[in-house]
Motif scaffolding. Structure first.
Motif, short mmCIF file in Angstrom:
data_model
loop_
_atom_site.label_atom_id
_atom_site.label_comp_id
_atom_site.label_asym_id
_atom_site.label_seq_id
_atom_site.Cartn_x
_atom_site.Cartn_y
_atom_site.Cartn_z
N SER A 53 0.83 -1.21 0.00
CA SER A 53 0.00 0.00 0.00
C SER A 53 0.87 1.26 0.00
CB SER A 53 -0.92 0.01 1.23
OG SER A 53 -0.14 0.05 2.42
N ARG A 54 2.19 1.07 -0.01
CA ARG A 54 3.14 2.18 -0.05
C ARG A 54 3.85 2.19 -1.40
NH1 ARG A 54 7.06 0.99 4.73
NH2 ARG A 54 6.97 -1.04 3.70
N LEU A 55 3.95 3.35 -2.01
CA LEU A 55 4.51 3.47 -3.37
C LEU A 55 5.58 4.54 -3.41
CD1 LEU A 55 4.19 2.75 -6.48
CD2 LEU A 55 2.70 4.75 -6.59
N VAL A 56 6.65 4.26 -4.13
CA VAL A 56 7.69 5.25 -4.39
C VAL A 56 7.70 5.56 -5.88
CG1 VAL A 56 10.16 5.78 -4.32
CG2 VAL A 56 9.10 4.51 -2.45
N VAL A 57 7.53 6.83 -6.24
CA VAL A 57 7.59 7.30 -7.62
C VAL A 57 9.00 7.79 -7.89
CG1 VAL A 57 6.61 8.88 -9.33
CG2 VAL A 57 5.17 8.02 -7.46
N ILE A 58 9.65 7.25 -8.92
CA ILE A 58 11.05 7.56 -9.21
C ILE A 58 11.13 8.34 -10.52
CG2 ILE A 58 13.35 6.60 -9.58
CD1 ILE A 58 12.40 4.10 -8.04
N LEU A 59 11.82 9.48 -10.51
CA LEU A 59 11.97 10.35 -11.67
C LEU A 59 13.44 10.40 -12.07
CD1 LEU A 59 9.55 11.55 -9.76
CD2 LEU A 59 9.57 13.40 -11.44
N HIS B 186 2.06 15.84 -12.21
CA HIS B 186 0.74 15.99 -11.59
C HIS B 186 -0.26 14.99 -12.18
CE1 HIS B 186 -2.42 17.93 -9.38
NE2 HIS B 186 -3.08 18.25 -10.46
N ALA B 187 -0.17 14.78 -13.49
CA ALA B 187 -1.06 13.80 -14.13
C ALA B 187 -0.78 12.40 -13.60
CB ALA B 187 -0.89 13.85 -15.64
N VAL B 188 0.50 12.08 -13.41
CA VAL B 188 0.87 10.76 -12.89
C VAL B 188 0.35 10.59 -11.46
CG1 VAL B 188 2.82 9.32 -12.17
CG2 VAL B 188 2.86 10.48 -14.39
N ILE B 189 0.55 11.61 -10.63
CA ILE B 189 0.07 11.55 -9.24
C ILE B 189 -1.44 11.36 -9.23
CG2 ILE B 189 -0.20 12.82 -7.08
CD1 ILE B 189 2.65 11.81 -7.56
N GLY B 190 -2.14 12.12 -10.07
CA GLY B 190 -3.59 11.99 -10.14
C GLY B 190 -4.02 10.58 -10.51
N TYR B 191 -3.32 9.99 -11.46
CA TYR B 191 -3.64 8.62 -11.87
C TYR B 191 -3.39 7.64 -10.73
CZ TYR B 191 -3.13 4.06 -14.03
OH TYR B 191 -3.24 2.72 -14.31
N LEU B 192 -2.26 7.78 -10.06
CA LEU B 192 -1.92 6.86 -8.97
C LEU B 192 -2.92 6.97 -7.82
CD1 LEU B 192 1.93 7.43 -8.97
CD2 LEU B 192 0.72 5.42 -9.86
N VAL B 193 -3.32 8.19 -7.49
CA VAL B 193 -4.31 8.39 -6.43
C VAL B 193 -5.65 7.78 -6.83
CG1 VAL B 193 -5.63 10.14 -5.18
CG2 VAL B 193 -3.16 10.43 -5.47
N SER B 194 -5.99 7.90 -8.11
CA SER B 194 -7.28 7.37 -8.59
C SER B 194 -7.38 5.86 -8.48
CB SER B 194 -7.52 7.81 -10.04
OG SER B 194 -6.73 7.05 -10.94
N LEU B 195 -6.24 5.19 -8.41
CA LEU B 195 -6.25 3.74 -8.29
C LEU B 195 -6.79 3.29 -6.93
CD1 LEU B 195 -2.74 2.87 -9.80
CD2 LEU B 195 -4.96 2.73 -10.94
N LYS B 196 -6.76 4.20 -5.95
CA LYS B 196 -7.23 3.91 -4.58
C LYS B 196 -6.55 2.66 -4.00
CE LYS B 196 -11.72 6.10 -5.36
NZ LYS B 196 -11.30 7.36 -4.74
N LYS B 197 -5.31 2.51 -4.36
CA LYS B 197 -4.53 1.34 -3.96
C LYS B 197 -3.47 1.69 -2.92
CE LYS B 197 -1.51 -2.14 -6.14
NZ LYS B 197 -0.92 -2.59 -7.44
N TYR B 198 -3.04 2.96 -2.93
CA TYR B 198 -1.91 3.36 -2.10
C TYR B 198 -2.33 4.35 -1.02
CZ TYR B 198 0.68 1.06 -5.78
OH TYR B 198 1.16 0.13 -6.67
#
Length: 320
Positions: free
Chosen positions: A59-65, A119-131
Motif C-alpha cells: 500500500s506504499r509506493l515510491v515514484v522515481i523520476l 501531476h497527471a501521474v500523481i492523479g492517476y496513482l491516487v485514482s487507483l485507490k490502492k496506495y
C-alpha cells in the motif's frame, strides 16, 4: 534547522575524484534489470506517458523520476527500485515524454520545470485507490521537477504524498548551466548536446518545418541549446527566462511535506546557488545534506548491494 552537517558518506579510496565518482556507476556498476510492468497513461493534451511498475503488493509506493536523457532502465533508477522493493514498497519509474523508447506525440517533450506531467501521474496513482502513502525520489533534472512540483502545490499537495528525496539537484538552473559550461565538464556537455540533438532530429521528422537544425553542430552549451530549442518549444522567451521560471530553488520555502535534498559538495554539475543552506536552515520541511564527496549521482559503495544514496533515501522515507 534541517541542514544536516554530519553526512557519513565517504568515497572509496580508489574513487576520490569527483569525475570518477560521476562516471563509474554508468560504466561499471552491475545491477539486474527490474521486473517492470508497463502502463501507458494519456495526458490532458492528448500525449502519453509510460510508467514502469515494480510491485510487491504494498500500500506504499515510491515514484522515481530520472535525470536528463535518462529513463526507467538507468542503473541509478534500478538501484532505487531494488532497495525499495526489498523493503516492501511498490515502485513506479516515470519515463518523461520521449524517454521510454518511443517519441511522444506532440512537438514539445520534457524539460527541467515541466510539472504538469508529474501531476497527471500523481492523479492517476491516487485514482487507483490502492496506495495509502506515496513518496517521490528524483534524480538531477527529475529532482528539480520533484521539488518544483511540491513547492507549487504547497499545502494543497495531495495528502497521500508523504515525503520526497531529491538527489544531485540543479535547483538553480542558471547556476548549473554555467557550471556545465566550464572546461572540466566538456565531456558531459558534449554527450548531452549529442543526445538531445538525436531527439530533435526525430522531432523534425515528426513535424517537418517546425525545427531548424541548421548549424546544430555549433551548439556547445545549454544556454545555446535552451535559447534555440527548449525555450521556444515550450513557451519561454529565452534561456534565462526558462531557467528563472523553472528553477525549484525559489519554491523551496513553500514545500509542506518533508523532503531530503542530497547534493554533494564536489558535484561537477552544480554551482554554489544549488546549495540552499539558508532556505533549509529556515524551513521545517526541507532537509539539506551535502556530503563532501559523491560527484553527480555517484555515492558509490564497494562490496555492498546498494549505494549510499539509495540507503539514505530509504532511511529517510521509512523515518517519515
Amino acid at each position: 534547522m534541517p541542514v544536516l552537517h554530519n553526512s557519513d558518506y565517504q568515497a572509496p579510496f580508489l574513487l576520490q575524484n569527483r569525475h570518477m565518482l560521476t562516471i563509474y556507476p554508468s560504466l561499471f556498476r552491475s545491477i539486474r534489470p527490474a521486473a517492470y510492468r508497463r502502463e501507458r497513461i494519456t495526458t490532458p493534451d492528448g500525449d502519453f506517458l509510460d510508467l514502469d511498475f515494480s510491485e510487491r503488493g504494498s500500500s506504499r509506493l515510491v515514484v522515481i523520476l530520472h535525470g536528463l536523457e535518462g529513463n526507467a532502465s538507468r542503473k541509478y533508477v534500478l538501484g532505487m527500485v531494488h532497495i525499495f522493493n526489498g523493503a516492501g514498497f511498490d515502485t513506479v519509474s516515470m519515463n518523461f515524454r520521449g524517454c521510454s523508447g518511443e517519441p511522444n506525440k506532440n512537438l514539445r517533450f520534457y524539460h527541467s520545470g515541466e510539472t504538469e506531467d508529474l501531476h497527471a501521474v500523481i492523479g492517476y496513482l491516487v485514482s487507483l485507490k490502492k496506495y495509502t502513502a506515496i513518496h517521490l525520489v528524483g534524480f538531477s533534472l527529475g529532482g528539480n521537477v520533484t521539488l518544483k512540483y511540491l513547492g507549487e502545490r504547497g499545502a494543497t499537495v495531495d495528502g497521500t504524498i508523504r515525503s520526497a528525496v531529491a538527489i544531485s539537484v540543479p535547483c538553480d538552473l542558471k547556476s548549473g548551466s554555467a557550471e556545465l559550461e566550464k572546461r572540466h565538464n566538456i565531456i558531459y556537455m558534449q554527450r548531452f548536446i549529442r543526445d538531445l540533438g538525436e531527439k530533435l532530429r526525430l522531432k523534425a521528422l515528426q513535424f517537418p518545418g517546425s525545427i531548424n537544425l541548421d548549424h546544430y553542430a555549433e551548439v556547445r552549451s545549454f544556454r545555446q541549446f535552451d535559447d534555440r530549442y527548449t525555450a521556444p518549444m515550450h513557451g519561454f522567451k529565452d534561456a534565462l527566462t526558462y531557467w528563472e521560471q523553472c528553477s525549484s530553488r525559489p519554491l523551496l520555502p513553500d514545500i509542506r511535506i518533508p523532503v531530503l535534498v542530497i547534493n554533494a559538495k564536489d558535484d561537477p554539475f552544480l554551482g554554489k546557488e544549488c546549495y540552499p543552506y539558508e532556505i533549509a536552515a529556515g524551513s521545517k520541511y526541507v532537509f539539506l545534506e551535502t556530503p563532501h564527496q559523491g560527484g553527480h549521482v555517484g555515492f558509490v559503495r564497494f562490496g555492498e548491494d546498494f549505494y549510499w544514496s539509495e540507503k539514505r533515501a530509504l532511511a529517510f522515507i521509512q523515518q517519515m
